[in-house]
Design an enzyme around this catalytic site. Structure first.
Site: not given
Length: 269
Positions: A42-45, A75
């Site tokens: 995903h975009a960030e973890t 987010h």
């Protein structure tokens, strides 16, 4: 260990921006953190662990895209605070120690969470040569957003233009450290938002980010000055879409939104 996928800046599953969240006892080596972020994809973890009592922060927090660690992520911070509150691991306001300083997440009575982030400095710059072709629309203003955000913010003609963008992501990567924030004032009849944006971050492996909290630390001061109000709502018009409430408080920007856990499982590796 438990791993969760949380949709942030939304109250409905499968919208907003998904983030992986892992609550740890301590941070393992960076290579392992990066590999987990690549696996989550995903975009960030976000990775967090508790800190000793009595300090300036309650939890340590780091964020990784599938390609790199980042200095700030809204987010995934919202998603982490949601996990801490929903599991009972923390109650009340939570202070995160991060590469961007101490960031505070405060729960509201309605279940939403408000993040206290540094306001991005905006420096006017010339529209780079070739940006209009890469973006697919001609900006009429451009701003550097400083080292923590690392984006080029550009204003386009109108909301319709922002929504219609089909950029050349590879070409966009030449124009800023992380990527490009494209924004416009909301249509006159637009319900529920004051401005729109879309965010393209090819340099960290994210062609288009669904909803970007950190970008709103630049969007908030920009549109607050343009519209003459400190409290606004931004719509990030990605395919997943999501709303971010913004409140400009001088050198701090408050980002408000909700989150929902959609997946919970066990990480075995």
């Amino acid at each position: 260990m438990r791993i969760r996928i949380v949709d942030a800046f939304t109250d409905r599953p499968f919208t907003g921006n998904p983030a992986g969240v892992l609550i740890l006892d301590a941070f393992p080596d960076d290579d392992w953190l990066q590999r987990v972020a690549m696996e989550v994809n995903h975009a960030e973890t976000a990775f967090a662990h508790p800190l000793p009592d009595g300090g300036t922060a309650d939890w340590a927090l780091r964020w990784f895209t599938p390609m790199a660690e980042v200095a700030m992520c809204g987010h995934a911070t919202l998603a982490t605070a949601h996990v801490l509150h929903s599991t009972g691991a923390h109650t009340g306001a939570v202070r995160f120690a991060t590469r961007s300083g101490v960031l505070v997440a405060t729960p509201g009575e309605d279940g939403s969470i408000t993040l206290d982030f540094p306001t991005a400095p905006l420096t006017p710059v010339d529209v780079p040569e070739g940006l209009a072709d890469a973006l697919g629309a001609r900006p009429h203003a451009a701003f550097d957003t400083g080292p923590l955000v690392g984006d080029l913010l550009v204003e386009l003609a109108d909301e319709r233009t922002v929504r219609a963008l089909r950029p050349d992501h590879r070409a966009l990567g030449a124009h800023s450290a992380r990527g490009v924030i494209a924004t416009a004032r909301a249509e006159d009849a637009a319900p529920g938002h004051d401005y729109v944006s879309r965010c393209f971050f090819p340099n960290v492996g994210i062609d288009e980010d669904p909803v970007t909290g950190s970008a709103h630390t630049a969007l908030a001061p920009y549109w607050s000055r343009r519209l003459g109000r400190t409290d606004l709502t931004g719509l990030q018009a990605s395919p997943r879409s999501g709303h971010v409430r913004t409140a400009l408080r001088g050198d701090r920007t408050l980002l408000g939104g909700s989150a929902v856990t959609v997946i919970e499982g066990e990480l075995l590796a």
